[in-house]
Design a protein around this motif. Structure first.
Motif, short mmCIF file in Angstrom:
data_model
loop_
_atom_site.label_atom_id
_atom_site.label_comp_id
_atom_site.label_asym_id
_atom_site.label_seq_id
_atom_site.Cartn_x
_atom_site.Cartn_y
_atom_site.Cartn_z
N PHE A 55 0.72 -1.10 0.07
CA PHE A 55 -0.02 -0.03 0.03
C PHE A 55 0.91 1.13 0.09
N ARG A 56 1.98 1.33 0.78
CA ARG A 56 2.65 2.49 0.94
C ARG A 56 3.53 2.84 -0.56
N ASP A 60 -1.43 7.03 4.85
CA ASP A 60 -2.91 7.38 5.34
C ASP A 60 -3.78 8.07 4.03
N VAL A 61 -4.91 8.21 4.39
CA VAL A 61 -6.13 8.68 3.28
C VAL A 61 -6.64 9.80 3.70
N GLN A 62 -6.70 10.99 3.02
CA GLN A 62 -7.45 12.10 3.58
C GLN A 62 -8.71 12.02 3.19
N PHE A 63 -9.59 11.16 3.60
CA PHE A 63 -10.90 10.87 3.18
C PHE A 63 -11.66 12.32 3.68
N GLY A 114 -1.97 15.43 -2.18
CA GLY A 114 -2.51 14.29 -2.52
C GLY A 114 -3.43 13.49 -1.62
N LEU A 115 -4.16 12.96 -2.20
CA LEU A 115 -5.33 12.06 -1.44
C LEU A 115 -4.58 10.97 -0.47
N VAL A 166 -11.71 6.08 -5.81
CA VAL A 166 -12.21 5.79 -4.39
C VAL A 166 -13.65 6.01 -4.61
N LEU A 167 -14.36 6.81 -5.21
CA LEU A 167 -15.67 7.08 -5.25
C LEU A 167 -16.40 5.94 -6.21
#
Length: 301
Positions: free
Chosen positions: A58-59, A125-128, A140-141, A250-251
């Motif tokens: 993932f990283r 990490d994800v900036q949801f 970046g997301l 993601v959407l």
């Protein structure tokens, strides 16, 4: 004793390296793959997938970092011998060393990580909660989150500057120049000028507005827009197009997830209603037959 981090500046321009000294036995440091320039003393090198295979994958895919992480470890002090390793990022630029404290996580743009002490954990990490902000700000997301306690080395293009923000104090940074910031610092994106027209005619466009407490690390230069496929900037895929694609993926995942479970829930509810209806009809039919028998009984009597 803990390892010491020292930034080595170049007299030729904003290109720096990092010297990590490990004076005691088992002193160690984690760093980006292929970051070592030279080393000496009683130290040994290890390479592994930090955090496990899935976390490393993932990283690597969305975090812009390498799959494997280097670990340099001191095997023992020797009189007159210095245990040290010189590290440098793939792209020339500046380096800053910050201290991560417990409960005060740091966020880094993809590709900004260089090295850390073992007590600091760096993960993707994800900036949801800030999808639009992550795209417009070009942070970046997908970002890197550093937590724990210890030293963390960050790099970026050009020279790097760290700004401490007091509670309520604000700082505006042009989008694309943000390298790292405190997770507790409030960040929003807005027009750089007082009007949208002036923002775009001036060439500035959008800017990131940070409000303390916390600190922000910014670079004097934006990452190059055209790089080779082997460079870290390309791996980070941190431009607006890449961010938009990530947001769409993601959407799409969310829509499919909601659609599948919504369909399952609908079928379950519909099936339950049909069962209740058929069950009620059966009871009504039986009641009719019972009533019919009672009617014939009264007529015969």
């Amino acid at each position: 004793m803990a390892p010491t981090f020292e930034v080595l500046h170049s007299a030729a321009g904003p290109s720096a390296a990092l010297r990590v000294t490990m004076p005691a036995l088992n002193d160690s440091v984690h760093c980006e793959s292929d970051a070592a320039v030279c080393w000496r003393g009683n130290i040994q090198l290890e390479g592994k997938a930090q955090g496990g295979l899935l976390a490393s994958l993932f990283r690597s895919v969305v975090g812009g970092e390498s799959f494997f992480v280097q670990t340099w470890r001191a095997t023992g002090p020797t009189a007159g011998t210095v245990n040290e390793v010189i590290l440098a990022p793939e792209e020339p630029g500046g380096i800053v060393v910050v201290t991560v404290n417990h409960g005060e996580d740091m966020l880094l743009v993809a590709g900004a990580y260089l090295a850390n002490e073992p007590a600091v954990n760096v993960e993707t990490d994800v900036q949801f909660k800030n999808v639009i902000t992550s795209v417009v700000s070009q942070t970046g997301l997908f970002v890197l989150r550093a937590r724990g306690r210890g030293k963390l080395a960050i790099h970026g293009h050009g020279a790097l500057k760290t700004v401490e923000l007091a509670p309520g104090e604000s700082l505006a940074v042009d989008n694309g120049h943000v390298v790292a910031w405190s997770a507790r610092t409030n960040m929003r994106v807005g027009a750089a000028a007082s009007s949208v027209i002036s923002s775009f005619t001036s060439g500035e466009g959008f800017a990131c507005f940070f409000t303390g407490p916390g600190f922000v690390v910014y670079s004097t230069h934006k990452p190059p827009t055209q790089v080779s496929s082997s460079s870290k900037a390309a791996k980070a895929n941190n431009g607006p197009v890449g961010n938009c694609i990530a947001v769409l993926v993601v959407l799409l995942f969310v829509v499919v997830f909601v659609g599948v479970f919504g369909t399952i829930a609908y079928l379950a509810i519909t099936g339950q209603l049909e069962n209740n209806t058929s069950g009620g009809g059966g009871r009504s039919h039986r009641s009719g037959r019972i009533g019919s028998r009672h009617s014939h009984y009264h007529e015969d009597f």
